[in-house]
Scaffold this motif. Structure first.
Motif, short mmCIF file in Angstrom:
data_model
loop_
_atom_site.label_atom_id
_atom_site.label_comp_id
_atom_site.label_asym_id
_atom_site.label_seq_id
_atom_site.Cartn_x
_atom_site.Cartn_y
_atom_site.Cartn_z
N LEU A 1 4.12 12.51 -2.70
CA LEU A 1 4.52 11.23 -3.27
C LEU A 1 4.02 10.07 -2.42
O LEU A 1 3.67 9.00 -2.96
CB LEU A 1 6.04 11.17 -3.41
CG LEU A 1 6.65 12.09 -4.47
CD1 LEU A 1 8.16 12.02 -4.45
CD2 LEU A 1 6.13 11.74 -5.86
N GLU A 2 3.98 10.26 -1.12
CA GLU A 2 3.42 9.22 -0.25
C GLU A 2 1.94 9.01 -0.54
O GLU A 2 1.44 7.88 -0.51
CB GLU A 2 3.63 9.60 1.22
CG GLU A 2 5.08 9.50 1.68
CD GLU A 2 5.29 10.03 3.08
OE1 GLU A 2 6.35 9.76 3.67
OE2 GLU A 2 4.38 10.72 3.60
N LYS A 3 1.23 10.09 -0.86
CA LYS A 3 -0.18 9.96 -1.22
C LYS A 3 -0.34 9.27 -2.57
O LYS A 3 -1.26 8.48 -2.76
CB LYS A 3 -0.83 11.35 -1.25
CG LYS A 3 -0.96 12.01 0.11
CD LYS A 3 -1.58 13.39 -0.02
CE LYS A 3 -1.68 14.08 1.33
NZ LYS A 3 -2.25 15.46 1.20
N VAL A 4 0.56 9.58 -3.49
CA VAL A 4 0.48 8.97 -4.81
C VAL A 4 0.57 7.46 -4.72
O VAL A 4 -0.21 6.72 -5.32
CB VAL A 4 1.60 9.52 -5.73
CG1 VAL A 4 1.71 8.68 -7.00
CG2 VAL A 4 1.33 10.97 -6.08
N PHE A 5 1.54 6.96 -3.93
CA PHE A 5 1.75 5.52 -3.81
C PHE A 5 1.01 4.90 -2.63
O PHE A 5 1.24 3.74 -2.30
CB PHE A 5 3.26 5.23 -3.70
CG PHE A 5 4.02 5.59 -4.94
CD1 PHE A 5 3.85 4.87 -6.10
CD2 PHE A 5 4.91 6.65 -4.95
CE1 PHE A 5 4.55 5.20 -7.25
CE2 PHE A 5 5.62 6.98 -6.09
CZ PHE A 5 5.44 6.26 -7.24
N LYS A 6 0.16 5.71 -1.99
CA LYS A 6 -0.68 5.23 -0.89
C LYS A 6 0.16 4.60 0.23
O LYS A 6 -0.16 3.54 0.77
CB LYS A 6 -1.69 4.20 -1.41
CG LYS A 6 -2.60 4.76 -2.50
CD LYS A 6 -3.56 3.72 -3.05
CE LYS A 6 -4.42 4.30 -4.17
NZ LYS A 6 -5.35 3.29 -4.74
N ILE A 7 1.23 5.29 0.57
CA ILE A 7 2.13 4.84 1.64
C ILE A 7 1.62 5.40 2.97
O ILE A 7 1.38 6.60 3.08
CB ILE A 7 3.56 5.32 1.37
CG1 ILE A 7 4.09 4.67 0.09
CG2 ILE A 7 4.47 4.99 2.54
CD1 ILE A 7 5.46 5.16 -0.32
N PRO A 8 1.46 4.56 3.97
CA PRO A 8 0.98 5.04 5.27
C PRO A 8 2.02 5.92 5.96
O PRO A 8 3.19 5.93 5.57
CB PRO A 8 0.73 3.75 6.05
CG PRO A 8 1.60 2.72 5.40
CD PRO A 8 1.65 3.10 3.95
N PRO A 9 1.62 6.68 6.97
CA PRO A 9 2.58 7.52 7.70
C PRO A 9 3.73 6.70 8.29
O PRO A 9 3.58 5.50 8.57
CB PRO A 9 1.73 8.16 8.80
CG PRO A 9 0.33 8.09 8.30
CD PRO A 9 0.25 6.84 7.48
N LEU A 10 4.86 7.35 8.47
CA LEU A 10 6.06 6.65 8.96
C LEU A 10 5.83 6.05 10.34
O LEU A 10 6.29 4.93 10.63
CB LEU A 10 7.24 7.62 9.00
CG LEU A 10 8.59 7.02 9.41
CD1 LEU A 10 9.00 5.89 8.48
CD2 LEU A 10 9.66 8.12 9.44
N ASP A 11 5.10 6.75 11.21
CA ASP A 11 4.82 6.22 12.54
C ASP A 11 4.01 4.94 12.48
O ASP A 11 4.20 4.03 13.30
CB ASP A 11 4.08 7.27 13.39
CG ASP A 11 4.98 8.43 13.79
OD1 ASP A 11 6.21 8.23 13.83
OD2 ASP A 11 4.45 9.53 14.03
N SER A 12 3.13 4.85 11.50
CA SER A 12 2.34 3.61 11.35
C SER A 12 3.22 2.46 10.87
O SER A 12 3.04 1.32 11.29
CB SER A 12 1.20 3.84 10.36
OG SER A 12 0.33 4.85 10.83
N ILE A 13 4.18 2.77 10.00
CA ILE A 13 5.05 1.72 9.47
C ILE A 13 5.95 1.16 10.56
O ILE A 13 6.11 -0.07 10.68
CB ILE A 13 5.90 2.28 8.31
CG1 ILE A 13 4.99 2.70 7.15
CG2 ILE A 13 6.92 1.24 7.85
CD1 ILE A 13 5.74 3.34 6.00
N VAL A 14 6.55 2.03 11.36
CA VAL A 14 7.50 1.57 12.37
C VAL A 14 6.81 0.83 13.52
O VAL A 14 7.47 0.12 14.29
CB VAL A 14 8.34 2.75 12.92
CG1 VAL A 14 9.14 3.41 11.82
CG2 VAL A 14 7.45 3.77 13.63
N ASN A 15 5.49 1.00 13.65
CA ASN A 15 4.75 0.31 14.70
C ASN A 15 3.97 -0.89 14.18
O ASN A 15 3.25 -1.55 14.94
CB ASN A 15 3.78 1.28 15.38
CG ASN A 15 4.50 2.32 16.23
OD1 ASN A 15 5.21 1.99 17.18
ND2 ASN A 15 4.34 3.58 15.88
#
Length: 360
Positions: free
Chosen positions: A177-191
């Motif tokens: 689902l993260e790939k479907v919506f092109k969501i970056p990895p969680l570590d990238s988001i929190v940084n």
């Protein structure tokens, strides 16, 4: 974002409800509900364009993981080995320590305190991604493959939706689902500095608002868990000993026909209480199951099904050693839980069969 490209500039007075929603703390509401409010307030083309819909999903996903992080940190105040130094999670950790009200407002009963913080955050955000996927599929139902083959495998996307747990691993579906919506990895988001700046403003907003207006309720965060009726003891005598002496919390009188709600475990009565309190099965079903109720009549051993004002009986899940029921416990034989009958009842409830099943 090029979101304003789809705006109809010929409209003199655009819909301003989206700005009215902005006055309420975004962290105080369910992330998917916030997304739906935004979509309802924006022009129709926003909903069908990937360039505009996906950025909205990203923003609301940030809301979801922030709420999940607050919930986990609120349950684990004694975290000493916090590996996310100088990150969004560390900002939330400090803010929760300074504002104790957040620990009472964000509630979850499915958090594993022994695991790494990334796992519960992704699990609590998983329902948001699933709802977004269903919404996106519905909005693109006219196309042959709205997910462009991303979810193609031995099982279809519909099959995955039918399996809340068990056959498919949560982490695999979350990644897809993260790939479907092109969501970056969680570590990238929190940084990400932009995410940190945005979440800080959200935290300050909810703190300021709750300081003036005390929250009247709580926000429940729940991961993807299968629906189940409550666990019943194998021996009916154990259930009797636990509930037969139940007394009304309002008047202290013993109830002659206690009914156990199999959805939440609360005891109520099939009829009005002796003290006049309206705590009947019908009243409880409206608040617990949106009008649908499943009750075990303690003294009769059988099931009472409730749908609005209509009632029906279901065979008892407790049988004696010869596989026979003992309605009203007239024979006094030991009764044991029949797993097949209870599973059939659970299947009927989960498949919304209370109002459709010919057996009711």
């Amino acid at each position: 974002m090029s979101m304003l490209g789809n705006t109809d500039m010929s409209i003199r007075f655009p819909d301003l409800r989206v700005w009215a929603m902005a006055s309420y703390p975004v962290l105080a509401s369910d992330a998917f509900s916030t997304l739906m409010w935004i979509l309802f307030c924006l022009p129709v083309p926003f909903m069908y364009s990937e360039k505009t819909f996906f950025p909205l999903v990203h923003i609301c996903y940030l809301v979801s993981i922030t709420q999940a992080a607050i919930t986990y940190i609120g349950r684990n105040e004694s975290i000493h080995d916090f590996r996310h130094r100088d990150s969004l999670l560390n900002d939330i950790f400090k803010f929760v320590g300074e504002h104790g009200f957040l620990k009472q407002y964000f509630v979850c009963s499915y958090i594993n305190n022994s695991c790494d913080i990334n796992e519960p955050i992704r699990r609590l955000s998983f329902p948001f991604l699933r709802r977004c996927a269903i919404l996106w599929k519905l909005m693109n139902s006219s196309t042959s493959s709205p997910f462009n083959g991303v979810l193609r495998s031995s099982k279809t996307f519909e099959d995955r939706m039918d399996h809340a747990s068990g056959t498919l691993k949560e982490t695999i579906e979350i990644e897809e689902l993260e790939k479907v919506f092109k969501i970056p990895p969680l570590d990238s988001i929190v940084n990400d500095e932009l995410s940190r700046s945005l979440v800080k403003k959200w935290l300050q907003h909810i703190a300021k608002d709750f300081k003036v207006n005390n929250p009247s309720g709580v926000l429940h965060l729940t991961p993807v868990v299968p629906f189940k009726l409550m666990v019943l003891p194998y021996l009916y005598q154990d259930l009797l000993q636990r509930y037969m002496k139940w007394k009304c919390v309002d008047c202290g009188a013993a109830q002659d026909k206690p009914a156990l709600c199999l959805l939440c475990g609360l005891l109520c009565s099939p009829r009005w209480k002796t003290c006049g309190r309206d705590d009947t099965c019908q009243t409880h079903a409206m608040s617990c199951g949106a009008g649908n109720g499943v009750f075990l009549l303690i003294r009769e051993t059988r099931i009472l099904l409730q749908r609005s004002a209509h009632q029906a009986f279901w065979p008892s899940p407790y049988l004696d050693a010869f596989g026979e029921e003992d309605i009203g416990m007239r024979r006094g034989k030991p009764l044991y839980l029949n797993e097949e009958r209870y599973a059939a009842l659970s299947h009927m409830v989960t498949s919304h069969g209370i109002g459709r099943s010919s057996k009711v």
